[in-house]
Scaffold this motif. Structure first.
Motif, PDB file in Angstrom:
ATOM      1  N   TYR A 132       0.870  -1.177   0.000  1.00  0.00           N
ATOM      2  CA  TYR A 132       0.000   0.000   0.000  1.00  0.00           C
ATOM      3  C   TYR A 132       0.908   1.228   0.000  1.00  0.00           C
ATOM      4  N   TYR A 133       0.715   2.110  -0.991  1.00  0.00           N
ATOM      5  CA  TYR A 133       1.579   3.279  -1.179  1.00  0.00           C
ATOM      6  C   TYR A 133       0.803   4.567  -0.930  1.00  0.00           C
ATOM      7  N   THR A 134       1.369   5.435  -0.101  1.00  0.00           N
ATOM      8  CA  THR A 134       0.743   6.736   0.118  1.00  0.00           C
ATOM      9  C   THR A 134       1.773   7.737   0.614  1.00  0.00           C
ATOM     10  N   ALA A 135       1.559   8.988   0.269  1.00  0.00           N
ATOM     11  CA  ALA A 135       2.394  10.072   0.788  1.00  0.00           C
ATOM     12  C   ALA A 135       1.758  10.623   2.057  1.00  0.00           C
ATOM     13  N   VAL A 136       2.582  11.125   2.958  1.00  0.00           N
ATOM     14  CA  VAL A 136       2.083  11.677   4.212  1.00  0.00           C
ATOM     15  C   VAL A 136       2.715  13.031   4.468  1.00  0.00           C
TER      16      VAL A 136
ATOM     17  N   GLU B  12       4.381  15.019   7.086  1.00  0.00           N
ATOM     18  CA  GLU B  12       5.024  14.652   8.343  1.00  0.00           C
ATOM     19  C   GLU B  12       4.940  15.716   9.426  1.00  0.00           C
ATOM     20  N   ASP B  13       4.852  16.986   9.052  1.00  0.00           N
ATOM     21  CA  ASP B  13       4.923  18.036  10.062  1.00  0.00           C
ATOM     22  C   ASP B  13       3.553  18.445  10.606  1.00  0.00           C
ATOM     23  N   GLN B  14       2.486  17.718  10.190  1.00  0.00           N
ATOM     24  CA  GLN B  14       1.165  18.018  10.718  1.00  0.00           C
ATOM     25  C   GLN B  14       1.010  17.439  12.122  1.00  0.00           C
ATOM     26  N   GLU B  15       0.328  18.191  13.004  1.00  0.00           N
ATOM     27  CA  GLU B  15       0.065  17.709  14.354  1.00  0.00           C
ATOM     28  C   GLU B  15      -0.782  16.444  14.309  1.00  0.00           C
ATOM     29  N   TYR B  16      -1.723  16.404  13.360  1.00  0.00           N
ATOM     30  CA  TYR B  16      -2.568  15.218  13.199  1.00  0.00           C
ATOM     31  C   TYR B  16      -2.743  14.955  11.716  1.00  0.00           C
ATOM     32  N   SER B  17      -2.447  13.728  11.300  1.00  0.00           N
ATOM     33  CA  SER B  17      -2.634  13.336   9.912  1.00  0.00           C
ATOM     34  C   SER B  17      -3.823  12.395   9.828  1.00  0.00           C
ATOM     35  N   SER B  18      -4.815  12.760   9.038  1.00  0.00           N
ATOM     36  CA  SER B  18      -6.042  11.968   8.952  1.00  0.00           C
ATOM     37  C   SER B  18      -5.822  10.598   8.327  1.00  0.00           C
ATOM     38  N   ILE B  19      -4.713  10.408   7.595  1.00  0.00           N
ATOM     39  CA  ILE B  19      -4.435   9.112   6.975  1.00  0.00           C
ATOM     40  C   ILE B  19      -3.654   8.199   7.914  1.00  0.00           C
TER      41      ILE B  19
ATOM     42  N   ILE C 234      -2.967   3.878   7.884  1.00  0.00           N
ATOM     43  CA  ILE C 234      -1.702   3.237   7.509  1.00  0.00           C
ATOM     44  C   ILE C 234      -1.082   2.501   8.691  1.00  0.00           C
ATOM     45  N   ASP C 235      -1.331   2.977   9.916  1.00  0.00           N
ATOM     46  CA  ASP C 235      -0.870   2.226  11.082  1.00  0.00           C
ATOM     47  C   ASP C 235      -1.585   0.876  11.162  1.00  0.00           C
ATOM     48  N   TRP C 236      -2.909   0.889  10.938  1.00  0.00           N
ATOM     49  CA  TRP C 236      -3.655  -0.366  10.985  1.00  0.00           C
ATOM     50  C   TRP C 236      -3.168  -1.327   9.899  1.00  0.00           C
ATOM     51  N   LEU C 237      -3.018  -0.832   8.687  1.00  0.00           N
ATOM     52  CA  LEU C 237      -2.557  -1.675   7.585  1.00  0.00           C
ATOM     53  C   LEU C 237      -1.198  -2.291   7.886  1.00  0.00           C
TER      54      LEU C 237
ATOM     55  N   ASN D 200      -1.464  -5.286  10.075  1.00  0.00           N
ATOM     56  CA  ASN D 200      -2.484  -6.282   9.724  1.00  0.00           C
ATOM     57  C   ASN D 200      -2.326  -6.824   8.307  1.00  0.00           C
ATOM     58  N   GLY D 201      -1.094  -7.136   7.947  1.00  0.00           N
ATOM     59  CA  GLY D 201      -0.856  -7.905   6.728  1.00  0.00           C
ATOM     60  C   GLY D 201      -0.419  -7.135   5.502  1.00  0.00           C
ATOM     61  N   TYR D 202      -0.374  -5.816   5.581  1.00  0.00           N
ATOM     62  CA  TYR D 202       0.044  -5.015   4.430  1.00  0.00           C
ATOM     63  C   TYR D 202       1.478  -4.517   4.604  1.00  0.00           C
ATOM     64  N   SER D 203       2.171  -4.366   3.496  1.00  0.00           N
ATOM     65  CA  SER D 203       3.477  -3.708   3.490  1.00  0.00           C
ATOM     66  C   SER D 203       3.238  -2.264   3.070  1.00  0.00           C
TER      67      SER D 203
END
Length: 224
Positions: free
Chosen positions: A48-52, A54-61, A65-68, A71-74
């Motif tokens: 699973y590929y996504t950009a984030v 990094e300097d946001q206090e809270y990232s909605s994504i 991505i933590d769950w993935l 739970n079986g995803y790279s």
């Protein structure tokens, strides 16, 4: 070779898949998605590929991505880059095409079937290169929107094209089960607790059901 012995790898362009599902009006259940393709053969990897940002206090994504990741995803991420366009608007750029292409080429000699969740025409050359190594390629996107979410050249190059509408009943989540997003503070360790917005609204706190594909970045631009 039987279908159950076929070695499969999934390559998910996160931003593209999210946009496709959102346009069609449903959420991806990533737990169901993984199970669906595990049932089709020997699933070696699910990238699973996504950009984030990094300097946001809270990232909605981040909860997704933590769950993935647990739970079986790279999960493959990289930091976005900010720029101001000619109109003076702040834009965020995060293109993951190179990372996806490198992983696909490195794995090509060890798989029989590549499943690409993206409609981005830039992947046509990658699909062709992987096919030259004897790998069958399925592209998952949709032609059910106007305009279609999949580039015509990518669809033509693939060995198989699957409209994601056909998979909705197997990998989608019932809209009635869409829960409220968890408050920012007090989130638990994703290894022990699935974020609330990934749970079914009627499920207990320890549920591991997966929900929406994650909201996009503000003013996100994944073009080169």
């Amino acid at each position: 070779m039987t279908a159950q012995n076929e070695k499969i790898a999934l390559f998910i362009d996160g931003a593209n898949l999210y946009a496709t599902a959102k346009t069609l009006g449903f959420d991806i259940d990533y737990k169901r998605l993984l199970r669906e393709f595990q049932s089709r053969g020997n699933l070696l990897r699910a990238f699973y590929y996504t950009a984030v940002i990094e300097d946001q206090e809270y990232s909605s994504i981040r909860p997704l991505i933590d769950w993935l990741d647990y739970n079986g995803y790279s999960v493959v991420t990289k930091a976005t880059k900010e720029f101001v366009d000619q109109a003076g608007r702040r834009k965020v750029k995060g293109n993951m095409d190179i990372e996806l292409a490198v992983d696909a080429m490195e794995l090509a000699d060890r798989i029989d079937h590549m499943v690409l969740f993206s409609g981005d025409g830039d992947f046509r050359s990658l699909v062709e290169a992987v096919q030259r190594r004897g790998v069958r390629v399925t592209v998952v996107s949709t032609v059910s929107t106007q305009p279609p979410m999949v580039a015509d050249e990518l669809r033509r190059q693939a060995d198989n094209f699957t409209d994601i509408v056909e998979l909705q009943g197997k990998i989608g989540r019932d809209p009635s089960e869409r829960p409220q997003r968890e408050p920012r503070e007090g989130r638990a360790d994703p290894r022990q607790h699935t974020p609330q917005f990934l749970q079914r609204s009627t499920a207990p706190r320890q549920s591991a059901n997966v929900g929406a594909g994650g909201p996009p970045l503000d003013n996100f631009d994944d073009e080169d």
